[in-house]
Design an enzyme around this catalytic site. Sequence first.
Site, short mmCIF file in Angstrom:
data_model
loop_
_atom_site.label_atom_id
_atom_site.label_comp_id
_atom_site.label_asym_id
_atom_site.label_seq_id
_atom_site.Cartn_x
_atom_site.Cartn_y
_atom_site.Cartn_z
CB CYS A 56 -0.95 0.00 1.19
SG CYS A 56 -0.18 -0.57 2.72
CG HIS A 60 -0.86 3.90 4.66
ND1 HIS A 60 -1.56 3.55 5.79
CD2 HIS A 60 -0.37 2.74 4.14
CE1 HIS A 60 -1.50 2.22 5.94
NE2 HIS A 60 -0.79 1.72 4.95
#
Length: 342
Positions: free
Chosen positions: A131, A244
Amino acid sequence: MSKKEFRVAVCGATGAVGQEMLATLAQRDFPASEVIPMASARSAGKTVQYKGQDLTVVEMTEDSFTGIDVALFSAGGGPSEKFAPAAAKAGCVVVDNSSAWRMDPECPLVVPEVNPQDLDWHKGIIANPNCSTIQMVVALQPLHLEAGIKRVVVSTYQAVSGSGQEAIDELEEQTRRLMNGKPIVAEVYPHQIAFNCLPQIDAFLDDGYTKEEMKMVNETVKIMGDSNIKVTATTVRVPVFYGHSESVNIETREKLTAEDVRTLLAAAPGVTVVDYPEKLAYPMAIDSAGEDDVFVGRIREDNTIENGLNMWIVADNIRKGAALNTVQIAETLIERDLLRVP
Ligand code: A2P
């Protein structure tokens, strides 16, 4: 020509990413004649939602893949290693979200905005990158094409959803208990995650880096197809549920001004520039949740070197970092008429 509609398996359908895969397939109206949710024996018989309907979860076994055209895997590394080859052997194309196949030279590692052409040499298993790597390369590629990236220094601020549903539950539970003056237990992470930052994601290697850090180093080079790009990473888990964030410092061969970067990224696929300090506007994890794009802001020239830049890159780790990128790979396979083992 490809078929018009496909039988799609979602493997790990009860998990955090699997749930988002089902939602993403539905939202993007993926051409599925049937969606088959799979998980472990623990979840067989449970139901999951797809386009407002209840679908019954079936146990994933090596025999589950006959007649399935494409399988989106997010069941963890062990199950991927075990079941992806069986699926590919049955003629199903696997798009795998675990780290099991990413560095295998036989498996393309793909971010559709960056290297869709690598899908052309797939042999049945395609890997979806980590990710943190996905959101970084989406923003780096347009700058690399323009000015050549020599070196990247990245520090991440990663949400707990990247560790799955149990980690989401752990942050919630620890927060509630601490606010009520109760003792906490840490099970998913080695230390308390609520109100804390953990400078460890995944296991430590002998040289002191973590596996997550080396994923960012190695996967970036494989996706961008340039072994001259040097990457060094520090990956940190923070008490955020979704999204994130990354502080990224880059050094380029040719000079790019901050304004050049804003212009290049504003035109780049899958990127939204949010860089208005005068309005206190910059990318934030809470705004990225549920969004498809990678958000870039705080774009500044680094005056300590000749051709240096700093920026802040944020994306929904479950969406662009996992489920959406996987579905986009499947869509790109259809566009390129590759949704069959060549
Ligand atoms: P299950 O619910 O049956 O355990 P998360 O990353 O959110 O923890 O989700 C992991 C997903 O992977 C879940 O859907 C889980 O199913 C599935 N899974 C884990 N182990 C296996 C396995 N051995 N076979 C099939 N699915 C698995």
